[in-house]
Design a protein around this motif. Sequence first.
Motif, short mmCIF file in Angstrom:
data_model
loop_
_atom_site.label_atom_id
_atom_site.label_comp_id
_atom_site.label_asym_id
_atom_site.label_seq_id
_atom_site.Cartn_x
_atom_site.Cartn_y
_atom_site.Cartn_z
N UNK A 1 18.63 -3.29 -16.29
CA UNK A 1 18.57 -4.31 -15.25
C UNK A 1 17.17 -4.77 -14.89
N UNK A 2 16.14 -4.00 -15.29
CA UNK A 2 14.81 -4.33 -14.77
C UNK A 2 13.70 -4.10 -15.80
N UNK A 3 12.72 -4.98 -15.73
CA UNK A 3 11.54 -4.88 -16.59
C UNK A 3 10.50 -3.99 -15.91
N UNK A 4 10.08 -2.89 -16.57
CA UNK A 4 9.11 -2.00 -15.91
C UNK A 4 7.70 -2.60 -15.88
N UNK A 5 7.06 -2.53 -14.72
CA UNK A 5 5.69 -3.02 -14.55
C UNK A 5 4.86 -1.90 -13.95
N UNK A 6 3.80 -1.55 -14.66
CA UNK A 6 2.97 -0.44 -14.20
C UNK A 6 1.97 -0.92 -13.15
N UNK A 7 1.82 -0.13 -12.09
CA UNK A 7 0.85 -0.43 -11.05
C UNK A 7 -0.38 0.46 -11.20
N UNK A 8 -1.52 0.03 -10.64
CA UNK A 8 -2.74 0.84 -10.74
C UNK A 8 -2.54 2.24 -10.17
N UNK A 9 -3.19 3.21 -10.78
CA UNK A 9 -3.09 4.59 -10.29
C UNK A 9 -4.14 4.82 -9.22
N UNK A 10 -4.14 3.97 -8.21
CA UNK A 10 -5.06 4.20 -7.09
C UNK A 10 -4.46 3.65 -5.81
N UNK A 11 -4.88 4.22 -4.71
CA UNK A 11 -4.26 3.88 -3.43
C UNK A 11 -5.08 2.87 -2.64
N UNK A 12 -4.50 1.67 -2.50
CA UNK A 12 -5.12 0.67 -1.62
C UNK A 12 -4.99 1.14 -0.18
N UNK A 13 -3.89 1.83 0.09
CA UNK A 13 -3.65 2.34 1.44
C UNK A 13 -4.81 3.24 1.85
N UNK A 14 -5.18 4.16 0.96
CA UNK A 14 -6.27 5.09 1.28
C UNK A 14 -7.58 4.32 1.44
N UNK A 15 -7.80 3.32 0.57
CA UNK A 15 -9.05 2.55 0.65
C UNK A 15 -9.12 1.80 1.98
N UNK A 16 -7.97 1.18 2.37
CA UNK A 16 -7.94 0.44 3.65
C UNK A 16 -8.19 1.39 4.81
N UNK A 17 -7.55 2.56 4.73
CA UNK A 17 -7.69 3.54 5.80
C UNK A 17 -9.15 4.04 5.92
#
Length: 272
Positions: A242-258
């Motif tokens: 049902x879905x095409x897999x898309x890899x996301x970066x192995x890093x946390x924007x959440x942590x960077x924003x925090x």
Amino acid sequence: MQRLKDSGETAEPAPDYKCQKCRDTGYYEFEKDGYTYMRECECGKIQRERIKSKLAFASIPKEFEGQTVDNFRTDCYSTVEGRELAEMAKTIAKRYVELFDEIQETNAKGLYFHSGVKGSGKTRLAVSIANDLISLKGIPAKFSTTIQILDQIKNTWGERARGRDEINQARTEESLIRDIVSVPVLIVDDIGVEQPKDWINERFYNILNGRMIEKRITIFTSNYRIEELQLDDRIVSRIDKMALPIEFPAESVRAAISRKENDDLMDRLLGI
Ligand SMILES: Nc1ncnc2c1ncn2[C@@H]1O[C@H](COP(=O)(O)OP(=O)(O)OP(=O)(O)O)[C@@H](O)[C@H]1O
Ligand SMILES: [Mg+2]
Ligand SMILES: [Zn+2]
């Protein structure tokens, strides 16, 4: 109080409409062959209201309201590889919205955003696709975490505890699942966090199999690759279809924003 009310009633209504043609009702009257008809006004009020009600139906978390694919940032990832993966995911998301009708017509494939690292922007981009589909194309989309879906199912069981008969209870769960199956675009957020249990597998199977058969589009986010999911094989193989897999970066924007927020606050507290 009474005086105020009286004076209010006799005052002239302010003809302060944004649209004089429909007087902000969204419709205006016109005559044809001696009959009076109502027509939707070109000012777009009704169209805006339709979008507003679709956005309310979508139950997108407040944090992500108004986030679009266009304002998804790719400069907030610190590595070259991270930025490249984010660029790629953003391009795919943008094209996905543009080609939506065609994709729906052909194989109704969704997307599967995954990364082992939490806070990498998966939910942010999945929700942005939903926001754009609603606002730009008027397509009904709904956001739900897997935990919310399971909680909603469990809530229907409460009916039995409250003394309803079982047939009634069964219909309630059935109609909930039917509703989840029939949403044209469903964001299933965070698949893989739930404990693998028989009843969970069975419900996910019903939902995803139903959506597959009805050619409904599902967009997943997960911290696992499809093949790593600890769900039943027949569910995993359906997600794979049902879905095409898309890899996301192995890093946390959440942590960077925090970290940035902490630095800014520290600077303010120290008066720098
Ligand atoms: N590319 C981006 N541009 C702007 N803000 C972003 C971006 N990616 C993530 N964020 C912000 O960072 C936070 C974490 O993003 P998000 O919730 O999408 O991560 P996630 O990959 O879904 O994490 P998890 O695996 O924990 O579910 C959110 O507040 C989000 O708005
Ligand atoms: Mg997420
Ligand atoms: Zn109007």
